[in-house]
Design a protein around this motif. Sequence first.
Motif: not given
Length: 524
Positions: A315-316, A335-338, A369-374
Amino acid sequence: MSRLGSFAGDKMKTRGRKVRGSAYLAVPFVLLAFVATASTAFAATESTSKTAIFARVTWKVVKPGDAVDFDLQITNGARLGEDPVTYDLKILDLPEGWQEKFFYQGEQVKSLTLKPGESLTVTVEILTAPNSSTGIYQLTFMAYSWMAEYASTQSLSVELREPIREINLVATFPGIVAQVGETVQHSIVIQNRGESGESLRLSALAPEGWSTRFITQDKSEVSSVYLAAGQSITLALETETTDNATPGGYTLTVRASSEDGVVNALMELMIALREKENVSDFDFVSRFPEVTAEAGKSLTYPITLRNLSANDQEIILSVVTAPEKWKTAFKSGDTEVTRITLNPSQSLDLIFQATPPSEVSVGDYSIVVEAESGSTVKQVVFKAKVVGLYKLDVQPSTLYTSVTAGNPLTTTVKVTNSGLSPVTTLSIQVTAPSGWDVSFSPARALSLDPKDSYSFTVTVVPPSNTVAGDYLISVKALSDQYVSDEVQLRVTVEAPTSWALAGVVVAVIAVSLLIFIFKKFSRR
Protein backbone atom coordinates in the motif's frame (compact mmCIF):
# COMPACT_ATOMS: atom_id res chain seq x y z
CA MET A 1 -95.82 17.16 45.71
CA SER A 2 -95.27 20.17 43.48
CA ARG A 3 -95.57 20.08 39.73
CA LEU A 4 -91.78 20.07 39.36
CA GLY A 5 -91.29 17.31 41.91
CA SER A 6 -93.97 15.14 40.31
CA PHE A 7 -92.48 15.58 36.86
CA ALA A 8 -88.93 14.88 38.07
CA GLY A 9 -90.10 11.72 39.82
CA ASP A 10 -91.83 10.49 36.70
CA LYS A 11 -88.79 11.24 34.55
CA MET A 12 -86.46 9.33 36.89
CA LYS A 13 -88.55 6.18 36.37
CA THR A 14 -88.52 6.48 32.58
CA ARG A 15 -86.01 4.49 30.52
CA GLY A 16 -83.88 6.39 28.07
CA ARG A 17 -85.17 6.54 24.55
CA LYS A 18 -82.94 5.49 21.64
CA VAL A 19 -82.99 6.24 17.93
CA ARG A 20 -82.04 3.13 15.98
CA GLY A 21 -82.50 1.14 12.73
CA SER A 22 -84.98 2.46 10.26
CA ALA A 23 -86.26 4.85 12.92
CA TYR A 24 -83.36 7.21 12.00
CA LEU A 25 -85.77 8.89 9.57
CA ALA A 26 -87.99 9.72 12.53
CA VAL A 27 -85.17 11.30 14.55
CA PRO A 28 -86.17 14.92 13.85
CA PHE A 29 -89.76 14.21 14.85
CA VAL A 30 -88.73 12.37 18.02
CA LEU A 31 -86.40 15.20 19.00
CA LEU A 32 -89.11 17.77 18.32
CA ALA A 33 -91.57 15.77 20.42
CA PHE A 34 -89.02 15.45 23.20
CA VAL A 35 -88.24 19.16 23.18
CA ALA A 36 -91.92 20.04 23.10
CA THR A 37 -92.67 17.70 26.02
CA ALA A 38 -89.72 18.98 28.06
CA SER A 39 -90.61 22.57 27.29
CA THR A 40 -94.18 22.05 28.42
CA ALA A 41 -93.19 20.13 31.54
CA PHE A 42 -90.54 22.57 32.61
CA ALA A 43 -92.22 25.74 31.42
CA ALA A 44 -93.03 26.83 34.92
CA THR A 45 -89.48 26.14 35.98
CA GLU A 46 -87.28 27.19 33.03
CA SER A 47 -89.08 30.44 32.32
CA THR A 48 -88.54 31.67 35.85
CA SER A 49 -85.47 29.61 36.85
CA LYS A 50 -82.76 31.39 38.73
CA THR A 51 -80.30 28.63 37.78
CA ALA A 52 -78.32 28.36 34.54
CA ILE A 53 -76.52 25.25 33.22
CA PHE A 54 -73.90 25.48 30.46
CA ALA A 55 -72.13 22.63 28.65
CA ARG A 56 -69.59 23.30 25.90
CA VAL A 57 -69.83 19.70 24.60
CA THR A 58 -73.25 18.03 24.59
CA TRP A 59 -72.77 15.12 22.11
CA LYS A 60 -70.23 12.33 22.45
CA VAL A 61 -69.57 9.03 20.68
CA VAL A 62 -68.45 5.84 22.49
CA LYS A 63 -68.83 2.12 22.05
CA PRO A 64 -71.23 0.08 24.23
CA GLY A 65 -69.84 -0.59 27.68
CA ASP A 66 -67.56 2.49 27.66
CA ALA A 67 -67.83 5.46 30.00
CA VAL A 68 -68.48 8.98 28.75
CA ASP A 69 -68.21 12.22 30.66
CA PHE A 70 -69.54 15.76 30.22
CA ASP A 71 -68.44 18.96 31.97
CA LEU A 72 -71.34 21.19 33.02
CA GLN A 73 -71.20 24.61 34.65
CA ILE A 74 -74.00 25.36 37.15
CA THR A 75 -74.64 29.01 38.08
CA ASN A 76 -76.85 30.26 40.92
CA GLY A 77 -78.40 33.37 39.38
CA ALA A 78 -80.06 34.59 42.55
CA ARG A 79 -79.46 38.15 43.67
CA LEU A 80 -76.82 38.87 46.25
CA GLY A 81 -78.14 38.70 49.76
CA GLU A 82 -80.35 35.69 49.17
CA ASP A 83 -79.62 32.37 50.87
CA PRO A 84 -77.32 29.74 49.31
CA VAL A 85 -79.08 26.99 47.37
CA THR A 86 -78.38 23.25 47.59
CA TYR A 87 -78.83 21.46 44.27
CA ASP A 88 -79.46 17.74 43.84
CA LEU A 89 -77.99 16.27 40.66
CA LYS A 90 -79.74 13.74 38.44
CA ILE A 91 -79.72 12.27 34.93
CA LEU A 92 -83.24 11.79 33.63
CA ASP A 93 -84.09 9.23 30.91
CA LEU A 94 -81.14 6.99 31.95
CA PRO A 95 -81.41 3.71 29.96
CA GLU A 96 -81.56 0.38 31.76
CA GLY A 97 -78.18 -0.88 32.90
CA TRP A 98 -76.50 2.54 32.60
CA GLN A 99 -74.92 4.20 35.64
CA GLU A 100 -74.37 7.85 36.52
CA LYS A 101 -71.80 9.53 38.76
CA PHE A 102 -71.12 13.19 39.53
CA PHE A 103 -67.69 14.61 40.39
CA TYR A 104 -66.53 17.98 41.64
CA GLN A 105 -62.77 18.56 41.72
CA GLY A 106 -62.17 14.81 41.64
CA GLU A 107 -64.52 14.03 44.51
CA GLN A 108 -67.78 12.13 43.88
CA VAL A 109 -70.83 14.19 44.90
CA LYS A 110 -74.63 13.95 44.76
CA SER A 111 -75.46 17.56 45.53
CA LEU A 112 -73.83 21.00 45.55
CA THR A 113 -74.45 24.22 47.46
CA LEU A 114 -73.94 27.51 45.59
CA LYS A 115 -74.03 31.05 46.90
CA PRO A 116 -75.89 33.70 44.90
CA GLY A 117 -73.87 34.51 41.77
CA GLU A 118 -71.53 31.54 42.29
CA SER A 119 -70.65 29.07 39.47
CA LEU A 120 -69.23 25.56 39.78
CA THR A 121 -68.28 22.98 37.15
CA VAL A 122 -69.26 19.35 37.73
CA THR A 123 -68.26 16.34 35.67
CA VAL A 124 -71.03 13.91 34.80
CA GLU A 125 -69.73 10.38 34.20
CA ILE A 126 -72.13 7.99 32.46
CA LEU A 127 -71.23 4.31 32.19
CA THR A 128 -73.07 2.69 29.30
CA ALA A 129 -74.19 -0.94 29.40
CA PRO A 130 -72.14 -3.45 27.37
CA ASN A 131 -75.34 -4.98 25.91
CA SER A 132 -76.83 -1.65 24.83
CA SER A 133 -77.79 -1.41 21.19
CA THR A 134 -76.01 1.02 18.94
CA GLY A 135 -77.78 4.28 18.27
CA ILE A 136 -78.32 7.77 19.66
CA TYR A 137 -79.56 8.21 23.24
CA GLN A 138 -81.03 11.49 24.45
CA LEU A 139 -80.44 12.23 28.16
CA THR A 140 -81.34 15.15 30.40
CA PHE A 141 -79.13 16.44 33.18
CA MET A 142 -81.04 18.15 35.94
CA ALA A 143 -79.89 20.30 38.86
CA TYR A 144 -82.86 20.99 41.15
CA SER A 145 -83.76 22.22 44.59
CA TRP A 146 -86.91 22.00 46.70
CA MET A 147 -87.67 25.46 45.33
CA ALA A 148 -88.96 25.15 41.77
CA GLU A 149 -87.46 28.45 40.60
CA TYR A 150 -83.95 27.02 41.15
CA ALA A 151 -84.32 23.95 38.90
CA SER A 152 -82.71 23.77 35.46
CA THR A 153 -81.88 21.12 32.84
CA GLN A 154 -79.36 20.47 30.05
CA SER A 155 -79.89 18.04 27.17
CA LEU A 156 -77.07 15.57 26.46
CA SER A 157 -76.63 13.08 23.62
CA VAL A 158 -74.67 9.81 23.68
CA GLU A 159 -74.10 7.94 20.42
CA LEU A 160 -73.20 4.28 20.78
CA ARG A 161 -71.40 2.61 17.89
CA GLU A 162 -68.41 0.40 17.29
CA PRO A 163 -65.17 2.41 16.78
CA ILE A 164 -63.78 2.87 13.30
CA ARG A 165 -60.67 0.72 12.80
CA GLU A 166 -58.14 1.56 10.11
CA ILE A 167 -54.41 0.87 9.73
CA ASN A 168 -52.25 2.42 7.03
CA LEU A 169 -48.70 1.65 5.84
CA VAL A 170 -46.56 4.30 4.10
CA ALA A 171 -43.02 4.23 2.67
CA THR A 172 -41.36 7.42 1.49
CA PHE A 173 -38.98 5.42 -0.73
CA PRO A 174 -40.73 2.16 -1.61
CA GLY A 175 -38.12 1.27 -4.27
CA ILE A 176 -34.40 0.93 -3.44
CA VAL A 177 -31.42 -0.04 -5.61
CA ALA A 178 -28.69 -2.17 -4.02
CA GLN A 179 -25.89 -4.58 -4.86
CA VAL A 180 -26.25 -8.33 -4.70
CA GLY A 181 -25.59 -9.52 -1.14
CA GLU A 182 -26.17 -6.12 0.47
CA THR A 183 -28.52 -5.41 3.36
CA VAL A 184 -31.29 -2.99 2.39
CA GLN A 185 -33.31 -0.75 4.69
CA HIS A 186 -36.78 0.62 3.89
CA SER A 187 -38.20 3.30 6.19
CA ILE A 188 -41.89 2.58 6.77
CA VAL A 189 -44.54 4.47 8.73
CA ILE A 190 -47.37 2.56 10.43
CA GLN A 191 -50.41 4.76 11.12
CA ASN A 192 -53.44 3.98 13.28
CA ARG A 193 -56.20 6.07 11.68
CA GLY A 194 -58.94 4.41 13.71
CA GLU A 195 -60.74 5.43 16.88
CA SER A 196 -59.30 2.76 19.18
CA GLY A 197 -55.88 1.41 20.06
CA GLU A 198 -54.55 -1.55 18.08
CA SER A 199 -51.95 -4.23 18.82
CA LEU A 200 -50.45 -5.13 15.46
CA ARG A 201 -48.44 -8.14 14.33
CA LEU A 202 -45.81 -7.32 11.72
CA SER A 203 -44.59 -9.59 8.94
CA ALA A 204 -42.76 -9.33 5.62
CA LEU A 205 -42.82 -11.80 2.75
CA ALA A 206 -39.43 -11.87 0.96
CA PRO A 207 -37.78 -14.04 -1.74
CA GLU A 208 -36.54 -17.44 -0.64
CA GLY A 209 -33.32 -17.32 1.35
CA TRP A 210 -33.64 -13.63 2.21
CA SER A 211 -34.12 -12.55 5.83
CA THR A 212 -36.10 -9.57 7.12
CA ARG A 213 -36.56 -7.86 10.45
CA PHE A 214 -38.24 -4.71 11.77
CA ILE A 215 -35.93 -2.29 13.60
CA THR A 216 -36.88 0.64 15.85
CA GLN A 217 -35.01 3.93 16.01
CA ASP A 218 -33.06 2.67 19.05
CA LYS A 219 -31.94 -0.38 17.00
CA SER A 220 -34.26 -2.85 18.76
CA GLU A 221 -35.79 -5.67 16.72
CA VAL A 222 -39.60 -5.96 17.07
CA SER A 223 -42.32 -8.24 15.72
CA SER A 224 -45.39 -6.37 16.97
CA VAL A 225 -46.36 -2.86 17.97
CA TYR A 226 -49.18 -1.14 19.87
CA LEU A 227 -50.56 2.14 18.53
CA ALA A 228 -53.12 4.29 20.29
CA ALA A 229 -55.86 5.91 18.22
CA GLY A 230 -54.29 8.49 15.88
CA GLN A 231 -50.72 7.41 16.73
CA SER A 232 -48.03 6.48 14.20
CA ILE A 233 -44.54 4.99 14.38
CA THR A 234 -41.59 4.82 12.00
CA LEU A 235 -39.70 1.54 11.68
CA ALA A 236 -36.95 0.29 9.40
CA LEU A 237 -37.52 -2.93 7.47
CA GLU A 238 -34.05 -4.45 7.14
CA THR A 239 -33.74 -6.99 4.32
CA GLU A 240 -30.61 -9.09 3.89
CA THR A 241 -30.20 -10.30 0.32
CA THR A 242 -28.21 -13.41 -0.62
CA ASP A 243 -24.82 -13.39 -2.34
CA ASN A 244 -26.11 -15.72 -5.08
CA ALA A 245 -29.20 -13.65 -5.91
CA THR A 246 -29.71 -12.88 -9.59
CA PRO A 247 -29.58 -9.16 -10.46
CA GLY A 248 -33.07 -7.80 -11.15
CA GLY A 249 -36.23 -6.56 -9.45
CA TYR A 250 -37.74 -8.17 -6.35
CA THR A 251 -40.91 -7.49 -4.36
CA LEU A 252 -41.41 -7.51 -0.59
CA THR A 253 -44.90 -7.66 0.91
CA VAL A 254 -45.28 -6.01 4.31
CA ARG A 255 -48.33 -6.79 6.45
CA ALA A 256 -49.64 -5.28 9.69
CA SER A 257 -52.54 -7.25 11.25
CA SER A 258 -54.63 -6.69 14.37
CA GLU A 259 -54.67 -9.41 17.01
CA ASP A 260 -58.22 -10.43 16.08
CA GLY A 261 -57.35 -10.44 12.36
CA VAL A 262 -60.14 -7.99 11.52
CA VAL A 263 -57.86 -5.10 10.50
CA ASN A 264 -55.09 -5.67 7.97
CA ALA A 265 -52.82 -3.38 6.00
CA LEU A 266 -50.58 -4.47 3.11
CA MET A 267 -47.82 -2.66 1.27
CA GLU A 268 -45.44 -3.74 -1.48
CA LEU A 269 -41.79 -2.64 -1.53
CA MET A 270 -39.31 -3.01 -4.38
CA ILE A 271 -35.60 -3.90 -4.37
CA ALA A 272 -33.62 -3.65 -7.60
CA LEU A 273 -30.40 -5.69 -7.35
CA ARG A 274 -27.42 -4.93 -9.55
CA GLU A 275 -24.12 -6.78 -10.02
CA LYS A 276 -21.82 -6.78 -7.05
CA GLU A 277 -18.92 -4.36 -7.46
CA ASN A 278 -15.35 -5.40 -6.78
CA VAL A 279 -14.69 -5.30 -3.07
CA SER A 280 -11.72 -3.22 -1.96
CA ASP A 281 -8.70 -5.27 -1.02
CA PHE A 282 -7.94 -3.17 2.03
CA ASP A 283 -9.43 -0.77 4.55
CA PHE A 284 -8.05 2.72 5.07
CA VAL A 285 -9.87 4.48 7.92
CA SER A 286 -9.34 7.00 10.71
CA ARG A 287 -11.22 6.95 14.00
CA PHE A 288 -10.70 10.69 14.56
CA PRO A 289 -10.64 12.56 11.25
CA GLU A 290 -11.37 15.95 12.88
CA VAL A 291 -8.82 17.50 15.27
CA THR A 292 -8.49 20.91 16.97
CA ALA A 293 -5.12 22.40 17.96
CA GLU A 294 -3.57 25.73 18.87
CA ALA A 295 -1.70 27.64 16.21
CA GLY A 296 1.90 26.47 15.95
CA LYS A 297 1.22 23.00 17.31
CA SER A 298 1.11 19.75 15.34
CA LEU A 299 -2.09 17.84 14.66
CA THR A 300 -2.10 14.05 14.75
CA TYR A 301 -4.66 11.68 13.25
CA PRO A 302 -4.77 7.91 13.96
CA ILE A 303 -4.99 5.72 10.83
CA THR A 304 -5.72 2.00 10.51
CA LEU A 305 -4.72 -0.02 7.44
CA ARG A 306 -6.18 -3.53 7.12
CA ASN A 307 -5.48 -6.12 4.41
CA LEU A 308 -8.79 -7.75 3.47
CA SER A 309 -7.41 -10.06 0.83
CA ALA A 310 -5.81 -13.50 1.00
CA ASN A 311 -2.56 -12.16 -0.46
CA ASP A 312 0.14 -9.76 0.64
CA GLN A 313 -0.71 -6.17 -0.17
CA GLU A 314 1.67 -3.30 -0.81
CA ILE A 315 0.00 0.00 0.00
CA ILE A 316 1.39 3.39 -1.06
CA LEU A 317 0.53 6.40 1.09
CA SER A 318 0.45 9.98 -0.20
CA VAL A 319 -1.00 13.43 0.48
CA VAL A 320 -3.35 14.63 -2.24
CA THR A 321 -3.99 18.17 -0.99
CA ALA A 322 -2.80 20.14 2.02
CA PRO A 323 -2.75 23.83 3.02
CA GLU A 324 0.24 25.83 1.81
CA LYS A 325 3.42 25.57 3.93
CA TRP A 326 2.01 22.78 6.09
CA LYS A 327 4.38 19.90 6.82
CA THR A 328 2.85 16.41 6.66
CA ALA A 329 4.08 12.89 7.34
CA PHE A 330 2.83 9.32 7.86
CA LYS A 331 4.50 7.79 10.91
CA SER A 332 4.85 4.36 12.44
CA GLY A 333 6.25 5.22 15.84
CA ASP A 334 9.03 7.74 15.14
CA THR A 335 9.65 6.48 11.60
CA GLU A 336 8.20 8.25 8.58
CA VAL A 337 6.66 5.85 6.05
CA THR A 338 5.19 6.14 2.56
CA ARG A 339 4.91 2.44 1.62
CA ILE A 340 3.49 -0.43 3.70
CA THR A 341 3.35 -4.19 3.05
CA LEU A 342 0.66 -6.11 4.90
CA ASN A 343 0.22 -9.86 5.21
CA PRO A 344 -3.25 -11.38 4.62
CA SER A 345 -5.74 -10.13 7.25
CA GLN A 346 -2.99 -8.06 8.89
CA SER A 347 -3.77 -4.58 10.18
CA LEU A 348 -1.44 -1.73 11.12
CA ASP A 349 -2.03 1.47 13.08
CA LEU A 350 -0.26 4.61 11.85
CA ILE A 351 -0.22 8.29 12.71
CA PHE A 352 -0.68 11.05 10.18
CA GLN A 353 0.99 14.24 11.44
CA ALA A 354 0.31 17.72 10.09
CA THR A 355 2.24 20.77 11.32
CA PRO A 356 0.97 24.23 10.31
CA PRO A 357 3.43 27.14 9.88
CA SER A 358 3.94 29.49 12.82
CA GLU A 359 2.10 32.30 11.02
CA VAL A 360 -1.00 30.18 10.32
CA SER A 361 -4.32 31.97 10.63
CA VAL A 362 -7.06 30.80 12.91
CA GLY A 363 -9.68 28.80 10.98
CA ASP A 364 -10.72 25.47 9.48
CA TYR A 365 -8.52 23.49 7.08
CA SER A 366 -8.79 20.25 5.11
CA ILE A 367 -6.14 17.68 4.19
CA VAL A 368 -6.84 14.83 1.75
CA VAL A 369 -4.66 11.71 2.02
CA GLU A 370 -4.67 8.63 -0.15
CA ALA A 371 -3.80 4.95 0.08
CA GLU A 372 -3.27 3.01 -3.17
CA SER A 373 -2.85 -0.69 -3.85
CA GLY A 374 -3.07 -1.90 -7.42
CA SER A 375 -6.24 -0.47 -8.94
CA THR A 376 -7.85 0.25 -5.59
CA VAL A 377 -7.56 3.77 -4.20
CA LYS A 378 -8.97 4.91 -0.85
CA GLN A 379 -9.07 8.48 0.39
CA VAL A 380 -9.58 10.03 3.80
CA VAL A 381 -10.35 13.72 4.40
CA PHE A 382 -8.87 15.14 7.60
CA LYS A 383 -10.34 18.27 9.13
CA ALA A 384 -8.10 20.65 11.10
CA LYS A 385 -9.44 23.43 13.29
CA VAL A 386 -6.70 25.88 14.28
CA VAL A 387 -7.48 28.06 17.29
CA GLY A 388 -5.47 31.08 18.35
CA LEU A 389 -2.31 30.91 20.50
CA TYR A 390 -2.10 34.24 22.32
CA LYS A 391 0.58 35.79 24.52
CA LEU A 392 1.49 39.39 25.40
CA ASP A 393 4.74 40.51 27.05
CA VAL A 394 4.98 43.83 28.90
CA GLN A 395 8.36 45.58 29.12
CA PRO A 396 8.72 48.99 30.87
CA SER A 397 11.64 51.17 29.76
CA THR A 398 12.97 50.80 33.32
CA LEU A 399 12.02 48.76 36.36
CA TYR A 400 13.31 51.37 38.85
CA THR A 401 13.07 55.17 38.82
CA SER A 402 12.53 58.12 41.13
CA VAL A 403 10.38 61.21 41.23
CA THR A 404 9.83 64.22 43.45
CA ALA A 405 6.50 64.34 45.21
CA GLY A 406 4.07 66.49 43.26
CA ASN A 407 6.03 66.19 40.00
CA PRO A 408 5.05 63.97 37.01
CA LEU A 409 6.95 60.80 36.17
CA THR A 410 6.90 59.72 32.53
CA THR A 411 8.02 56.31 31.33
CA THR A 412 7.47 54.06 28.30
CA VAL A 413 5.83 50.62 28.33
CA LYS A 414 6.35 48.36 25.31
CA VAL A 415 3.86 45.54 24.65
CA THR A 416 5.01 42.70 22.39
CA ASN A 417 2.73 40.08 20.79
CA SER A 418 4.78 36.96 21.47
CA GLY A 419 1.93 34.61 20.47
CA LEU A 420 1.16 33.16 17.07
CA SER A 421 -2.14 34.94 16.44
CA PRO A 422 -3.07 38.62 16.08
CA VAL A 423 -4.80 40.37 18.96
CA THR A 424 -7.32 43.19 18.75
CA THR A 425 -8.18 46.24 20.88
CA LEU A 426 -4.81 46.37 22.63
CA SER A 427 -4.52 48.56 25.73
CA ILE A 428 -2.79 48.64 29.11
CA GLN A 429 -3.93 48.89 32.70
CA VAL A 430 -1.82 50.87 35.19
CA THR A 431 -2.37 50.47 38.93
CA ALA A 432 -0.71 53.06 41.22
CA PRO A 433 -0.99 53.88 44.93
CA SER A 434 -4.19 55.56 46.05
CA GLY A 435 -4.34 59.26 45.27
CA TRP A 436 -1.81 59.19 42.43
CA ASP A 437 -2.83 60.54 39.05
CA VAL A 438 -2.34 58.02 36.24
CA SER A 439 -2.64 58.50 32.47
CA PHE A 440 -1.28 56.87 29.35
CA SER A 441 -1.36 57.44 25.63
CA PRO A 442 -2.46 56.38 23.18
CA ALA A 443 -5.58 54.90 24.73
CA ARG A 444 -5.46 51.72 22.61
CA ALA A 445 -4.23 50.08 19.43
CA LEU A 446 -6.75 48.46 17.11
CA SER A 447 -4.64 45.32 16.56
CA LEU A 448 -1.17 43.86 16.99
CA ASP A 449 0.26 41.13 14.76
CA PRO A 450 2.48 38.32 16.05
CA LYS A 451 6.06 39.41 16.83
CA ASP A 452 5.12 43.10 16.58
CA SER A 453 5.41 45.60 19.45
CA TYR A 454 3.53 48.69 20.47
CA SER A 455 4.63 51.40 22.94
CA PHE A 456 2.52 53.35 25.41
CA THR A 457 3.63 56.49 27.26
CA VAL A 458 2.67 56.32 30.93
CA THR A 459 2.55 59.39 33.20
CA VAL A 460 2.06 59.19 36.97
CA VAL A 461 1.98 62.09 39.44
CA PRO A 462 2.36 61.37 43.18
CA PRO A 463 0.60 63.93 45.44
CA SER A 464 2.84 66.72 46.80
CA ASN A 465 2.30 65.47 50.35
CA THR A 466 3.46 61.93 49.52
CA VAL A 467 5.81 60.61 52.16
CA ALA A 468 9.26 59.94 50.77
CA GLY A 469 9.91 56.26 50.15
CA ASP A 470 9.60 53.40 47.66
CA TYR A 471 6.30 52.63 45.89
CA LEU A 472 5.15 50.01 43.35
CA ILE A 473 3.25 50.64 40.12
CA SER A 474 1.73 47.61 38.29
CA VAL A 475 1.24 47.44 34.53
CA LYS A 476 -0.46 44.74 32.43
CA ALA A 477 -1.58 44.49 28.80
CA LEU A 478 -5.20 43.86 27.76
CA SER A 479 -6.76 42.67 24.49
CA ASP A 480 -9.96 41.04 23.29
CA GLN A 481 -8.22 37.66 23.34
CA TYR A 482 -5.63 37.77 26.13
CA VAL A 483 -4.61 39.49 29.38
CA SER A 484 -0.91 39.52 30.27
CA ASP A 485 0.73 39.05 33.64
CA GLU A 486 1.46 42.15 35.72
CA VAL A 487 4.88 43.83 35.65
CA GLN A 488 5.86 46.01 38.61
CA LEU A 489 7.80 49.25 38.45
CA ARG A 490 9.52 50.48 41.64
CA VAL A 491 9.33 54.29 42.14
CA THR A 492 11.26 56.16 44.80
CA VAL A 493 9.47 59.35 45.86
CA GLU A 494 11.70 62.17 47.11
CA ALA A 495 10.64 65.16 49.21
CA PRO A 496 10.30 68.55 47.44
CA THR A 497 13.34 71.01 47.54
CA SER A 498 11.60 73.50 49.88
CA TRP A 499 11.27 70.83 52.47
CA ALA A 500 14.92 69.92 52.01
CA LEU A 501 16.04 73.52 52.61
CA ALA A 502 13.90 73.67 55.71
CA GLY A 503 15.59 70.57 56.94
CA VAL A 504 19.02 72.06 56.34
CA VAL A 505 18.10 75.23 58.24
CA VAL A 506 16.80 73.21 61.14
CA ALA A 507 19.98 71.15 61.16
CA VAL A 508 22.21 74.28 61.12
CA ILE A 509 20.29 75.83 63.97
CA ALA A 510 20.55 72.64 65.99
CA VAL A 511 24.29 72.37 65.42
CA SER A 512 24.88 76.07 66.30
CA LEU A 513 22.87 75.66 69.48
CA LEU A 514 24.99 72.68 70.50
CA ILE A 515 28.24 74.58 69.85
CA PHE A 516 27.04 77.54 71.89
CA ILE A 517 26.11 75.34 74.83
CA PHE A 518 29.39 73.48 74.65
CA LYS A 519 31.48 76.66 74.71
CA LYS A 520 29.52 78.19 77.51
CA PHE A 521 29.91 75.26 79.84
CA SER A 522 33.51 74.53 78.85
CA ARG A 523 34.67 77.98 80.20
CA ARG A 524 33.49 77.09 83.66
